[in-house]
Enzyme design. Sequence first.
Site, PDB file in Angstrom:
ATOM      1  CG  HIS A   1       4.905  10.195 -35.317  1.00 61.92           C
ATOM      2  ND1 HIS A   1       4.529   9.593 -34.144  1.00 61.92           N
ATOM      3  CD2 HIS A   1       5.366  11.420 -34.976  1.00 61.92           C
ATOM      4  CE1 HIS A   1       4.738  10.431 -33.137  1.00 61.92           C
ATOM      5  NE2 HIS A   1       5.250  11.547 -33.613  1.00 61.92           N
TER       6      HIS A   1
ATOM      7  CG  ASP B   1      -0.294   9.947 -38.767  1.00 64.22           C
ATOM      8  OD1 ASP B   1      -0.848  11.030 -38.527  1.00 64.22           O
ATOM      9  OD2 ASP B   1       0.778   9.601 -38.240  1.00 64.22           O
TER      10      ASP B   1
ATOM     11  CD  GLN C   1       3.037  17.317 -38.319  1.00 59.00           C
ATOM     12  OE1 GLN C   1       2.901  18.500 -38.613  1.00 59.00           O
ATOM     13  NE2 GLN C   1       3.408  16.921 -37.114  1.00 59.00           N
TER      14      GLN C   1
ATOM     15  CE  LYS D   1       1.209  16.243 -33.740  1.00 54.63           C
ATOM     16  NZ  LYS D   1       2.472  16.718 -33.189  1.00 54.63           N
TER      17      LYS D   1
ATOM     18  CB  CYS E   1       8.264  10.555 -32.887  1.00 54.68           C
ATOM     19  SG  CYS E   1       8.237  11.173 -31.225  1.00 54.68           S
TER      20      CYS E   1
HETATM   21  N1  PLP Z   1       1.768  11.248 -36.538  1.00 59.18           N
HETATM   22  C1  PLP Z   1       2.482  12.291 -36.983  1.00 59.18           C
HETATM   23  C2  PLP Z   1       2.838  12.399 -38.428  1.00 59.18           C
HETATM   24  C3  PLP Z   1       2.911  13.275 -36.089  1.00 59.18           C
HETATM   25  O1  PLP Z   1       3.612  14.318 -36.524  1.00 59.18           O
HETATM   26  C4  PLP Z   1       2.578  13.143 -34.722  1.00 59.18           C
HETATM   27  C5  PLP Z   1       3.075  14.109 -33.738  1.00 59.18           C
HETATM   28  O2  PLP Z   1       4.094  14.736 -33.927  1.00 59.18           O
HETATM   29  C6  PLP Z   1       1.809  12.052 -34.322  1.00 59.18           C
HETATM   30  C7  PLP Z   1       1.434  11.117 -35.260  1.00 59.18           C
HETATM   31  C8  PLP Z   1       1.395  11.887 -32.895  1.00 59.18           C
HETATM   32  O3  PLP Z   1       0.541  12.935 -32.510  1.00 59.18           O
HETATM   33  P1  PLP Z   1      -0.076  13.037 -31.052  1.00 59.18           P
HETATM   34  O4  PLP Z   1       1.106  13.084 -30.127  1.00 59.18           O
HETATM   35  O5  PLP Z   1      -0.844  14.323 -31.087  1.00 59.18           O
HETATM   36  O6  PLP Z   1      -0.935  11.866 -30.826  1.00 59.18           O
END
Ligand code: PLP
Length: 412
Positions: A129, A206, A209, A232, A370
């Site tokens: 991401h 990270d 998900q 999430k 993203c």
């Molecule tokens: N990393 C992953 C794999 C994501 O799916 C997302 C959001 O879609 C993020 C990071 C960023 O999350 P946040 O916007 O809650 O900080």
Amino acid sequence: MPDNKISTFDVTKIRNNFPVLNQKIYGKPLIYFDNGATTQKPQVVIDTMSKLHSEHNSNVHRGVHYLSEQMTEMYESARKKVQDYLNAQYSHEIIFTSGVTASINAVAYSFGEAYIKENDEVIVSEMEHHSNIVPWQLMCKRKGAHLKVIPINAQGELLLDEYKKLINSKTKLVAIVHVSNSLGTINPVKEIVAIAHKNNIPVLIDGAQAIQHQKVDVQDIDCDFYAFSGHKAYGPTGIGVLYGKERWLNEMPPYQGGGDMIDRVRFEHTTYDDLPFKFEAGTPNYIGAIGLGAALDYLTGIGLDNIQNYEKKLLDYGTDKLTALNGLKLYGAAGNKTCIFSFLLNNIHSYDVGMFLDKMGIAVRTGHHCTQPLWEHYKVEGSVRASLAFYNTLEEIDYLCEALKEIQKMFK
Ligand code: PLP
């Protein structure tokens, strides 16, 4: 606090816990397939937060009065819940942030300040991401360091042999996504960590998900940092977690200064508080943290094994149904994946598919999600993404397939 535990998995009962699902969009029952972007909130989280605002609100850590002490206790007990949920060794290894993006930026800045020098390298992967790319790029730019990228195969799996080849004496950190938000791939994080650790390189994961779909045990994975977002995982927005091993967090400098993170402030010199407060400058989102605690209790009450088993059923059923649809191309066929269906339909733009699905009551996400570098790999701009949760049903997948056939007819 309101309690809402479910002992056995019953999707109808579970759906009743999520008031937002019980509505019509353009006269059609809402089918919410945008859980990768954010999940809906169970009543217990809504009630917990509303009660906190209406009966308990007071700033934490600073008061000697009843409400402040009560809120402080609840806030610190939420930290303990996160510790238990992740099986972290110490509760002070849990830092509350505003979300996974903030958590990764915090490590990129603070770890970068402490350990990264010119020509050092940080390893990420092709399926990251943007939140796990851009903070490292900013840090690399500041420090004159470089980003290295683990490639993926056609199924959307990391090429571990290529990963091993990227590691060298200049590698200072590996930052990797646990579950891809665009493909659903579950990465072998334990193996990735073991490879890095053999070379004394720390690993950040990270988990945006991951933690809502499966049990995550940070001590078993042995990662050095783990980040996730509350929203999430059926919790509130604006709250997230950075788990970090005590050893790193003790050594790393604060990335934000202000109230609550200090020991003693003088104009000549300031000393900082102990963990976790050193990394929590300013008034924290205590109501969000307690709401997150309620969400984690709710998930634990249902049972992560039950969630995982049910979502696997959705994944298998959906994969069979969608691959049987002529003209639909699925992206992401990893052997180990979560319930995410990323696809393109014939030569119809993902945005058009999403717009028509919306008119049929189905909420999906369209575009690059993203992860632009990932879509460059596949030489497309993005996809339609249906990301499912344990409150979704097989019937909803049937309805999606019928809706996609209707769209095909319209575009013929
Ligand atoms: N990393 C992953 C794999 C994501 O799916 C997302 C959001 O879609 C993020 C990071 C960023 O999350 P946040 O916007 O809650 O900080």
